[in-house]
Motif scaffolding. Sequence first.
Motif, PDB file in Angstrom:
ATOM      1  N   UNK A 138       0.790  -1.220   0.000  1.00 32.09           N
ATOM      2  CA  UNK A 138       0.000   0.000   0.000  1.00 32.09           C
ATOM      3  C   UNK A 138       0.820   1.266   0.000  1.00 32.09           C
ATOM      4  N   UNK A 139       2.105   1.133   0.210  1.00 36.66           N
ATOM      5  CA  UNK A 139       2.991   2.283   0.261  1.00 36.66           C
ATOM      6  C   UNK A 139       3.436   2.752  -1.111  1.00 36.66           C
ATOM      7  N   UNK A 140       4.312   3.751  -1.104  1.00 38.76           N
ATOM      8  CA  UNK A 140       4.775   4.370  -2.340  1.00 38.76           C
ATOM      9  C   UNK A 140       6.293   4.502  -2.324  1.00 38.76           C
ATOM     10  N   UNK A 141       6.855   4.537  -3.510  1.00 40.92           N
ATOM     11  CA  UNK A 141       8.272   4.820  -3.701  1.00 40.92           C
ATOM     12  C   UNK A 141       8.431   5.634  -4.973  1.00 40.92           C
ATOM     13  N   UNK A 142       9.455   6.470  -5.015  1.00 42.92           N
ATOM     14  CA  UNK A 142       9.826   7.142  -6.253  1.00 42.92           C
ATOM     15  C   UNK A 142      11.247   6.757  -6.601  1.00 42.92           C
ATOM     16  N   UNK A 143      11.378   6.090  -7.732  1.00 37.14           N
ATOM     17  CA  UNK A 143      12.685   5.719  -8.236  1.00 37.14           C
ATOM     18  C   UNK A 143      13.215   6.827  -9.138  1.00 37.14           C
ATOM     19  N   UNK A 144      14.506   7.000  -9.100  1.00 33.25           N
ATOM     20  CA  UNK A 144      15.170   7.971  -9.966  1.00 33.25           C
ATOM     21  C   UNK A 144      16.248   7.272 -10.778  1.00 33.25           C
ATOM     22  N   UNK A 145      16.508   7.812 -11.940  1.00 31.66           N
ATOM     23  CA  UNK A 145      17.585   7.296 -12.790  1.00 31.66           C
ATOM     24  C   UNK A 145      18.311   8.499 -13.369  1.00 31.66           C
ATOM     25  N   UNK A 146      19.541   8.684 -12.930  1.00 33.64           N
ATOM     26  CA  UNK A 146      20.354   9.801 -13.392  1.00 33.64           C
ATOM     27  C   UNK A 146      21.229   9.361 -14.555  1.00 33.64           C
ATOM     28  N   UNK A 147      21.244  10.173 -15.595  1.00 33.63           N
ATOM     29  CA  UNK A 147      22.004   9.840 -16.801  1.00 33.63           C
ATOM     30  C   UNK A 147      23.166  10.801 -16.995  1.00 33.63           C
ATOM     31  N   UNK A 148      24.215  10.293 -17.553  1.00 29.64           N
ATOM     32  CA  UNK A 148      25.358  11.133 -17.921  1.00 29.64           C
ATOM     33  C   UNK A 148      25.900  10.650 -19.256  1.00 29.64           C
ATOM     34  N   UNK A 149      26.579  11.545 -19.947  1.00 27.73           N
ATOM     35  CA  UNK A 149      27.117  11.190 -21.247  1.00 27.73           C
ATOM     36  C   UNK A 149      26.417  11.971 -22.338  1.00 27.73           C
ATOM     37  N   UNK A 150      26.029  11.273 -23.384  1.00 30.00           N
ATOM     38  CA  UNK A 150      25.374  11.891 -24.527  1.00 30.00           C
ATOM     39  C   UNK A 150      24.124  12.651 -24.087  1.00 30.00           C
ATOM     40  N   UNK A 151      23.739  13.718 -24.781  1.00 30.46           N
ATOM     41  CA  UNK A 151      22.566  14.500 -24.377  1.00 30.46           C
ATOM     42  C   UNK A 151      21.356  13.643 -24.061  1.00 30.46           C
ATOM     43  N   UNK A 152      20.866  13.799 -22.857  1.00 33.13           N
ATOM     44  CA  UNK A 152      19.793  12.973 -22.313  1.00 33.13           C
ATOM     45  C   UNK A 152      18.535  13.063 -23.157  1.00 33.13           C
ATOM     46  N   UNK A 153      18.260  14.205 -23.700  1.00 32.09           N
ATOM     47  CA  UNK A 153      17.006  14.418 -24.414  1.00 32.09           C
ATOM     48  C   UNK A 153      16.935  13.641 -25.729  1.00 32.09           C
ATOM     49  N   UNK A 154      18.013  13.010 -26.136  1.00 33.34           N
ATOM     50  CA  UNK A 154      17.978  12.222 -27.368  1.00 33.34           C
ATOM     51  C   UNK A 154      17.534  10.785 -27.127  1.00 33.34           C
ATOM     52  N   UNK A 155      17.272  10.432 -25.855  1.00 33.57           N
ATOM     53  CA  UNK A 155      16.937   9.056 -25.513  1.00 33.57           C
ATOM     54  C   UNK A 155      15.485   8.899 -25.063  1.00 33.57           C
ATOM     55  N   UNK A 156      14.846   7.853 -25.548  1.00 33.60           N
ATOM     56  CA  UNK A 156      13.655   7.348 -24.879  1.00 33.60           C
ATOM     57  C   UNK A 156      14.132   6.566 -23.667  1.00 33.60           C
ATOM     58  N   UNK A 157      13.381   6.655 -22.579  1.00 36.64           N
ATOM     59  CA  UNK A 157      13.784   6.009 -21.331  1.00 36.64           C
ATOM     60  C   UNK A 157      12.725   5.023 -20.885  1.00 36.64           C
ATOM     61  N   UNK A 158      13.185   3.855 -20.485  1.00 38.67           N
ATOM     62  CA  UNK A 158      12.264   2.832 -20.010  1.00 38.67           C
ATOM     63  C   UNK A 158      12.621   2.357 -18.616  1.00 38.67           C
ATOM     64  N   UNK A 159      11.626   1.834 -17.939  1.00 38.03           N
ATOM     65  CA  UNK A 159      11.824   1.139 -16.662  1.00 38.03           C
ATOM     66  C   UNK A 159      11.408  -0.318 -16.857  1.00 38.03           C
ATOM     67  N   UNK A 160      12.230  -1.205 -16.333  1.00 40.18           N
ATOM     68  CA  UNK A 160      11.959  -2.628 -16.351  1.00 40.18           C
ATOM     69  C   UNK A 160      12.156  -3.156 -14.931  1.00 40.18           C
ATOM     70  N   UNK A 161      11.679  -4.368 -14.695  1.00 40.26           N
ATOM     71  CA  UNK A 161      11.913  -4.988 -13.406  1.00 40.26           C
ATOM     72  C   UNK A 161      12.134  -6.479 -13.590  1.00 40.26           C
ATOM     73  N   UNK A 162      12.853  -7.046 -12.637  1.00 40.81           N
ATOM     74  CA  UNK A 162      13.129  -8.473 -12.679  1.00 40.81           C
ATOM     75  C   UNK A 162      13.042  -9.044 -11.281  1.00 40.81           C
ATOM     76  N   UNK A 163      12.113  -9.962 -11.101  1.00 38.80           N
ATOM     77  CA  UNK A 163      11.952 -10.665  -9.842  1.00 38.80           C
ATOM     78  C   UNK A 163      12.771 -11.944  -9.876  1.00 38.80           C
TER      79      UNK A 163
END
Length: 125
Positions: free
Chosen positions: A15-40
Motif C-alpha cells: 500500500x505504500x509508495x516509492x519514487x525511483x530515480x535514474x540519473x544519466x550522464x554522457x550523450x545529451x539525455x534528451x535524445x533518448x527514450x527512457x524505459x523502466x523494467x523490473x526483474x523478480x
Amino acid sequence: QVQLVESGGGLVQAGGSLRLSCAASGRPFSTYAMGWFRQAPGKEREFVAVINWTGANTYYADSVKGRSTISRDNTKNTVYLQMNSLQPEDTAVYYCAARLFGDIRQVRANDYAYWGQGTQVTVSS
C-alpha cells in the motif's frame, strides 16, 4: 553512449509508495527514450513503463497502469518512476534503460542498449 544510475529503492509495506530515480550522464539525455523494467527472482526481466524524449508520451504495462507514473526532467538528466499502492508482487530489482532516438513503442528489453545497475524494491505484506 550514456551511463545510468538508479536510486530510490527500498523496503516498503504493501500500500505504500516509492519514487525511483535514474540519473544519466554522457550523450545529451534528451535524445533518448527512457524505459523502466523490473526483474523478480527466477523471472524474466519485464517492461514497466516508457517515456519518449520530450516527456509528452508515455506507456505502461497493465500490471502498473493506474498506480505508476513515469516522468523525466531533461534539465536534470533524470527519469523518475513514481509507484503507488505497491503490492508484494511488485518486489523486484528495477532497472532503467535508454534507447537513442527511441519512442514509446520500445517495450522489450532487447530494444534498449544502455542499462543501469538496478535498484531493489521490496514490498512486505
